[in-house]
Design a protein around this motif. Sequence first.
Motif, PDB file in Angstrom:
ATOM      1  N   ASN A  11      -8.490  33.314   0.535  1.00 53.56           N
ATOM      2  CA  ASN A  11      -9.608  34.206   1.174  1.00 53.56           C
ATOM      3  C   ASN A  11      -9.160  34.936   2.099  1.00 53.56           C
ATOM      4  O   ASN A  11      -9.634  35.854   2.680  1.00 53.56           O
ATOM      5  CB  ASN A  11     -10.649  33.244   1.443  1.00 53.56           C
ATOM      6  CG  ASN A  11     -11.459  32.661   0.441  1.00 53.56           C
ATOM      7  OD1 ASN A  11     -11.738  32.980  -0.686  1.00 53.56           O
ATOM      8  ND2 ASN A  11     -12.161  31.448   0.836  1.00 53.56           N
ATOM      9  N   GLU A  18     -10.836  36.890   5.344  1.00 54.06           N
ATOM     10  CA  GLU A  18     -12.561  37.113   5.135  1.00 54.06           C
ATOM     11  C   GLU A  18     -13.283  35.808   5.738  1.00 54.06           C
ATOM     12  O   GLU A  18     -14.171  36.224   6.630  1.00 54.06           O
ATOM     13  CB  GLU A  18     -12.828  36.824   3.793  1.00 54.06           C
ATOM     14  CG  GLU A  18     -13.998  36.841   3.028  1.00 54.06           C
ATOM     15  CD  GLU A  18     -14.352  36.822   1.814  1.00 54.06           C
ATOM     16  OE1 GLU A  18     -15.724  36.546   1.403  1.00 54.06           O
ATOM     17  OE2 GLU A  18     -13.512  36.782   0.853  1.00 54.06           O
ATOM     18  N   TRP A  65     -13.599  37.431   9.572  1.00 54.96           N
ATOM     19  CA  TRP A  65     -14.446  38.537   9.611  1.00 54.96           C
ATOM     20  C   TRP A  65     -16.112  37.878   9.356  1.00 54.96           C
ATOM     21  O   TRP A  65     -16.757  38.548  10.219  1.00 54.96           O
ATOM     22  CB  TRP A  65     -14.316  39.591   8.741  1.00 54.96           C
ATOM     23  CG  TRP A  65     -12.927  40.442   8.842  1.00 54.96           C
ATOM     24  CD1 TRP A  65     -11.846  40.518   8.260  1.00 54.96           C
ATOM     25  CD2 TRP A  65     -12.835  41.036  10.134  1.00 54.96           C
ATOM     26  NE1 TRP A  65     -10.802  41.190   9.194  1.00 54.96           N
ATOM     27  CE2 TRP A  65     -11.558  41.531  10.148  1.00 54.96           C
ATOM     28  CE3 TRP A  65     -13.519  41.414  11.152  1.00 54.96           C
ATOM     29  CZ2 TRP A  65     -11.017  42.208  11.274  1.00 54.96           C
ATOM     30  CZ3 TRP A  65     -13.118  41.914  12.397  1.00 54.96           C
ATOM     31  CH2 TRP A  65     -11.687  42.571  12.446  1.00 54.96           C
ATOM     32  N   ASN A  66     -16.083  37.080   8.520  1.00 51.93           N
ATOM     33  CA  ASN A  66     -17.456  36.172   8.353  1.00 51.93           C
ATOM     34  C   ASN A  66     -17.818  35.687   9.572  1.00 51.93           C
ATOM     35  O   ASN A  66     -18.937  35.680   9.822  1.00 51.93           O
ATOM     36  CB  ASN A  66     -17.499  35.148   7.082  1.00 51.93           C
ATOM     37  CG  ASN A  66     -17.261  35.696   5.941  1.00 51.93           C
ATOM     38  OD1 ASN A  66     -17.502  36.888   5.670  1.00 51.93           O
ATOM     39  ND2 ASN A  66     -16.825  34.835   4.673  1.00 51.93           N
ATOM     40  N   GLU A  80     -17.585  31.912  -0.803  1.00 52.04           N
ATOM     41  CA  GLU A  80     -18.163  33.193  -0.287  1.00 52.04           C
ATOM     42  C   GLU A  80     -18.536  33.292   1.088  1.00 52.04           C
ATOM     43  O   GLU A  80     -18.541  34.052   1.744  1.00 52.04           O
ATOM     44  CB  GLU A  80     -19.391  33.651  -1.235  1.00 52.04           C
ATOM     45  CG  GLU A  80     -18.938  34.205  -2.669  1.00 52.04           C
ATOM     46  CD  GLU A  80     -18.820  32.923  -3.520  1.00 52.04           C
ATOM     47  OE1 GLU A  80     -19.267  32.025  -2.953  1.00 52.04           O
ATOM     48  OE2 GLU A  80     -17.860  32.790  -4.556  1.00 52.04           O
TER      49      GLU A  80
END
Length: 564
Positions: free
Chosen positions: A350, A353, A356-357, A510
């Motif tokens: 990932n 990510e 930033w999430n 996700e």
Amino acid sequence: MSGAAPTAAPRGESRSRLALTSDRGIALLLSAVMAGLMLVFLVLPVGAILLRSLDTPAGAGLGNFALTFADPRFWDLLVNSLSVSLLSSTLAVGLAYLYAYALQRSNVPLKPLLRIVVMMPLFAPSLVQAQGLLLLLGRNGAFNRFLGFDFDIYGFWGVALANTLYTFPYAFLILSAALAVADARVYESATMLGARPGRIFRTVTLPATRYGIAAAVFVTFSLSVTDFGNAIVIGGNFSVLATEIYNKVIGQGQFALGAVIGVVLLAPAVISKLLEKRISSRQQAQMTDKSVPLTTRANRMRDLLLGGYCLAIMIVFLAIPGIVATASFVKLWPYNMAFSFTHYAFDVQNGTEPLWNSVYVALATAGLGVTIATVSAIVVQKFKTPLSGPLSFLAILPSSIPGMVLGLGYVLAFNNPANPLNLMYGSLALIIFLYVYYNHAQAFLITSTSLKQISSSFDEASTMLGGGVLRTFFKVTLPLLWPTLLGVGVFFFMRAMVSLSAVIFLITPETQVAAVSVLQLADRGAVNQAAAFSMCIMAIVIACLLIVRMVLWLAGAKSVTLIR
């Protein structure tokens, strides 16, 4: 002409009644919205935990509790949790008391630096303390690897020490406030009666701060008994109730038994919170209108001893993030210590990510959290509706709910096809609401306190000039309150960046966040990458604090003065 006069008053009265009716309608609407959100995102998850703990193949009953209580392992875990929490709480409060005493009652130098250094654990996930201890005292730690020692930090003592460092800032903040004010007349009387400094400390200082000590003990115990990150990273074969919930749910899929342990874990947190509130309510003011503020007198020996103690504590709190930062900048700890930026490329699953999430979730949590906490505080403090009492209770309820328990409640409540909000499951939106209500109590109390300090005469003047509740808020209350709300936003942002246990059950590929990435990397032995993620989290939080401090300075609100 004589007939026209009587019609003017009824029209004015009609407009006044219309305005009052409109304001009451807004108050009821906002109260209903806040109550609805609390029911959905707070009461429903807690209720789901309780219901699932009673769900057995034979129907509702206490079978899961009987099965859990019949397992000798459960009692071992309970003893482990209570013993390690009592020890870490005692150590944290004892060490923090002396540290706070040094800063409040002596002339040690560099007090601002000493304060900010011990606040550093608040800027990082709780497991960073365990990370740092492993890098210092673990099998491949600096002391064992490079200095020839043979420390074994894994297990009970490692968890206790990590939790002590993690809870130290909370104890320090409470005790620092308790020691900040004192009546000089009492100390002068004791001195005139021939009492030596040691006796004055035992008979005057300690009794005057006993409520602060009690509050610090209960807060640190509650934080320690519900902590998950430190125990799973440094615990080794030593398990506690918090890690057992994780194993039951993630490892074994036994949600009912996990819910039982969640209910058990909820009990000591609630009890400690109730005891803290009861003891705090009996505290009497240390300063009255006739009191004389205590001033610190010069005492070279005292200041030298306390200064040395503070220096030692500061070194420990600098060593933890310092060794983590070092590990993030070497090629392979501890085998190849060559300087490298390799791990900041985040060449892991990932990539960046999760980071930033986390930033997105933290910003959204700050915005939504400030809005909800502010409206809730206004509804309770400014409006008098039938919902004000229940809302006040629900607003502070999250302070008694461990993050891991609330997170499991979100799984049970929203991962249910019968729930119309099931579509939120597996989304960042649900994580945002979890963070908002997990931290709602502190934000609500801060905002409510600020609202109480704004004189009601401002509201009355605005109403007399024809302003409704919304216009009064935006034109009067908000301009006075905005520095506090900015601080509340920073609090939400910081907590969303570093919280781990609350969100551990909601993560999907996700919706991965940085704090969970640190845990997963550390769990699989990727020490350097975990350290890099931790340093990025700390850097983002510190940058946010600096930006907000700059905004307040530019706006001339460096120190907020609230109107009484």
